[in-house]
Design a protein around this motif. Structure first.
Motif, PDB file in Angstrom:
ATOM      1  N   PHE A 193       0.814  -1.226   0.000  1.00  0.00           N
ATOM      2  CA  PHE A 193       0.000   0.000   0.000  1.00  0.00           C
ATOM      3  C   PHE A 193       0.843   1.269   0.000  1.00  0.00           C
ATOM      4  O   PHE A 193       0.304   2.372   0.109  1.00  0.00           O
ATOM      5  N   THR A 194       2.180   1.141  -0.073  1.00  0.00           N
ATOM      6  CA  THR A 194       3.022   2.341  -0.200  1.00  0.00           C
ATOM      7  C   THR A 194       4.028   2.137  -1.339  1.00  0.00           C
ATOM      8  O   THR A 194       4.462   1.023  -1.610  1.00  0.00           O
ATOM      9  N   GLU A 195       4.385   3.234  -1.988  1.00  0.00           N
ATOM     10  CA  GLU A 195       5.369   3.178  -3.063  1.00  0.00           C
ATOM     11  C   GLU A 195       5.965   4.558  -3.279  1.00  0.00           C
ATOM     12  O   GLU A 195       5.228   5.475  -3.630  1.00  0.00           O
ATOM     13  N   PRO A 196       7.259   4.798  -3.016  1.00  0.00           N
ATOM     14  CA  PRO A 196       8.178   3.826  -2.429  1.00  0.00           C
ATOM     15  C   PRO A 196       7.898   3.565  -0.945  1.00  0.00           C
ATOM     16  O   PRO A 196       7.198   4.353  -0.303  1.00  0.00           O
ATOM     17  N   SER A 197       8.473   2.479  -0.451  1.00  0.00           N
ATOM     18  CA  SER A 197       8.296   2.115   0.957  1.00  0.00           C
ATOM     19  C   SER A 197       9.639   2.153   1.670  1.00  0.00           C
ATOM     20  O   SER A 197      10.675   1.914   1.054  1.00  0.00           O
ATOM     21  N   ALA A 198       9.578   2.469   2.955  1.00  0.00           N
ATOM     22  CA  ALA A 198      10.826   2.487   3.730  1.00  0.00           C
ATOM     23  C   ALA A 198      10.575   1.924   5.117  1.00  0.00           C
ATOM     24  O   ALA A 198       9.565   2.248   5.758  1.00  0.00           O
ATOM     25  N   GLU A 199      11.486   1.058   5.536  1.00  0.00           N
ATOM     26  CA  GLU A 199      11.462   0.661   6.932  1.00  0.00           C
ATOM     27  C   GLU A 199      12.382   1.615   7.675  1.00  0.00           C
ATOM     28  O   GLU A 199      13.419   2.024   7.145  1.00  0.00           O
ATOM     29  N   VAL A 200      11.989   1.989   8.893  1.00  0.00           N
ATOM     30  CA  VAL A 200      12.749   3.009   9.605  1.00  0.00           C
ATOM     31  C   VAL A 200      13.394   2.410  10.851  1.00  0.00           C
ATOM     32  O   VAL A 200      12.728   1.768  11.666  1.00  0.00           O
ATOM     33  N   ASP A 201      14.702   2.591  10.955  1.00  0.00           N
ATOM     34  CA  ASP A 201      15.440   2.156  12.142  1.00  0.00           C
ATOM     35  C   ASP A 201      15.814   3.389  12.959  1.00  0.00           C
ATOM     36  O   ASP A 201      16.016   4.467  12.396  1.00  0.00           O
ATOM     37  N   VAL A 202      15.927   3.230  14.284  1.00  0.00           N
ATOM     38  CA  VAL A 202      16.536   4.296  15.103  1.00  0.00           C
ATOM     39  C   VAL A 202      17.891   3.794  15.586  1.00  0.00           C
ATOM     40  O   VAL A 202      18.072   2.601  15.851  1.00  0.00           O
ATOM     41  N   GLY A 203      18.822   4.719  15.704  1.00  0.00           N
ATOM     42  CA  GLY A 203      20.152   4.356  16.199  1.00  0.00           C
ATOM     43  C   GLY A 203      20.124   4.221  17.712  1.00  0.00           C
ATOM     44  O   GLY A 203      19.372   4.910  18.398  1.00  0.00           O
ATOM     45  N   TRP A 204      20.950   3.308  18.227  1.00  0.00           N
ATOM     46  CA  TRP A 204      21.096   3.196  19.695  1.00  0.00           C
ATOM     47  C   TRP A 204      22.561   3.262  20.045  1.00  0.00           C
ATOM     48  O   TRP A 204      23.439   3.119  19.185  1.00  0.00           O
ATOM     49  N   SER A 205      22.829   3.496  21.322  1.00  0.00           N
ATOM     50  CA  SER A 205      24.213   3.443  21.791  1.00  0.00           C
ATOM     51  C   SER A 205      24.204   2.935  23.226  1.00  0.00           C
ATOM     52  O   SER A 205      23.141   2.818  23.837  1.00  0.00           O
ATOM     53  N   ILE A 206      25.392   2.634  23.729  1.00  0.00           N
ATOM     54  CA  ILE A 206      25.475   2.118  25.108  1.00  0.00           C
ATOM     55  C   ILE A 206      25.856   3.272  26.029  1.00  0.00           C
ATOM     56  O   ILE A 206      26.830   3.987  25.798  1.00  0.00           O
ATOM     57  N   GLU A 207      25.005   3.486  27.050  1.00  0.00           N
ATOM     58  CA  GLU A 207      25.289   4.514  28.053  1.00  0.00           C
ATOM     59  C   GLU A 207      25.238   3.864  29.412  1.00  0.00           C
ATOM     60  O   GLU A 207      24.209   3.295  29.782  1.00  0.00           O
ATOM     61  N   LYS A 208      26.334   3.966  30.161  1.00  0.00           N
ATOM     62  CA  LYS A 208      26.418   3.360  31.502  1.00  0.00           C
ATOM     63  C   LYS A 208      25.967   1.908  31.476  1.00  0.00           C
ATOM     64  O   LYS A 208      25.134   1.477  32.281  1.00  0.00           O
ATOM     65  N   GLY A 209      26.475   1.179  30.466  1.00  0.00           N
ATOM     66  CA  GLY A 209      26.165  -0.251  30.386  1.00  0.00           C
ATOM     67  C   GLY A 209      24.762  -0.556  29.896  1.00  0.00           C
ATOM     68  O   GLY A 209      24.343  -1.707  29.895  1.00  0.00           O
TER      69      GLY A 209
END
Ligand code: PHE
Length: 356
Positions: A254-270
């Protein structure tokens, strides 16, 4: 004593009673089994006919007068007692308030409220649709062909329809896109939060879960609008400015173009937290609404364009508040809810970290 004298003496007793207890004693002494008025009434039986004819009206009159005098005094004493209490009893505001049992807000409700608020700021209204949906709204109108794997039995809960219209438990909130485009004319800016159902169950999947759909239909809408909207909402939701998005080319019918969206993560205080870009996790599906979907809703795709996205309410809650087992969301275990639930006055923050 004559009825007249007795009345004079009882009137004095009634007037002298200063509380309800004293008044009750006067009542018993007059009208009780061994009372003075009762004794006079009993004496009628031993009188001859002429005396009785003369005395009966006086004695009955005495009983009525005493009864009503007692009743009037009772009301007066009760009123006096109430005014005294009102005048003397005060709430001492310096004392600690009594503990009352208080419920807490489920993390899913909390997250849905947060998202509704964020999107309200961006000018989005909330739209709704039925959880028992017909095949056409859930699939066909969204350009999902009969042969698409999403229609396979292992994903979709089918329910008995009326024969002509096969019914399903909606597998996503996207049918609300269709219902909104059919019911309103553009420009459209809505989100559709709600329950969806898929036949799936493990630590990160439950047969019922929550999605939030977003839909914008207007003239000259492009993917830049989509990206800005997603970035703004994810930064507001995770309460961090360093939220980084990655749009990966993908496919939705149902979408064109289509995109999957990721968010970035990082390690903070373990701890793994949203923000930065040491690694990525997927948070939503999106794209430009397929022209065929726009046409299916009776709009001219050459005039109207738009974008849509869908994200998981439970998944966002897990990421923001650090729960790691989705099944616990719906177990109804009060210990879990007391731990993760929100006070209605709480201002939520990221203090819980992001789950593994
Ligand atoms: N409905 C899709 C799903 O459930 C998500 C989605 C919504 C993708 C809107 C694109 C646009 O996976």
């Amino acid at each position: 004593m004559s009825p007249h004298d007795l009345q004079t003496s009882l009137d004095a007793d009634i007037a002298a009673a200063t509380d309800l207890g004293a008044l009750e004693s006067v009542r018993v002494a007059a009208l009780g089994k061994a009372g003075s008025v009762t004794a006079l009434l009993k004496s009628l039986g031993s009188m001859d006919a002429d005396t009785r004819a003369a005395e009966a009206p006086k004695i009955h009159g005495l009983r009525e007068a005493v009864t009503s005098a007692l009743a009037a005094k009772k009301v007066a004493l009760e009123e006096a007692e109430l005014s005294k209490r009102l005048a003397t009893e005060r709430v001492d505001l310096s004392l600690p308030a009594q503990e009352a049992l208080r419920g807490s807000i489920h993390p899913v409700s909390q997250v849905m409220d947060e998202l509704t608020e964020i999107f309200a700021d961006l000018g989005f209204a909330v739209a709704e649709g039925p959880e028992i949906e017909d095949d056409w709204h859930n699939f066909t109108a969204l350009n999902i062909a009969e042969t698409h794997p999403a229609r396979a039995m292992h994903d979709t809960f089918y329910v008995d329809g009326d024969g002509a219209h096969p019914m399903v438990l909606r597998t996503h909130t996207s049918p609300v896109q269709i219902r909104t485009m059919m019911a309103q004319s553009p420009p459209i800016r809505i989100i559709a939060p709600g329950r969806v159902y898929r036949s799936d169950s493990d630590a990160t999947h439950t047969p019922m879960f929550h999605q939030i759909e977003g839909l914008v239909i207007d003239r000259k809408i492009n993917m830049g609008h989509l990206k800005w909207t997603l970035e703004t909402f994810l930064k507001a939701f995770f309460e961090r400015d360093d939220v980084v998005l990655r749009l990966r080319p993908s496919y939705f019918p149902f979408t064109e173009p289509s995109a999957e969206v990721d968010v970035g993560w990082s390690i903070e205080k373990g701890r793994r937290v949203v923000g930065g870009s040491e690694g990525w996790m997927e948070v939503l599906g999106s794209g430009m609404v397929h022209p065929r979907v726009i046409a299916n809703c009776g709009l001219d795709p050459d005039e109207w364009q738009g974008f849509a996205f869908g994200t998981g309410g439970d998944r966002l809650a897990m990421l923001k508040y650090g729960m790691d087992d989705l099944r616990a969301f719906f177990d109804g275990d009060l210990r879990w809810l007391r731990h993760y639930g929100f006070n209605f006055l709480d201002v939520p923050t990221l203090s819980g970290g992001v789950g593994a």
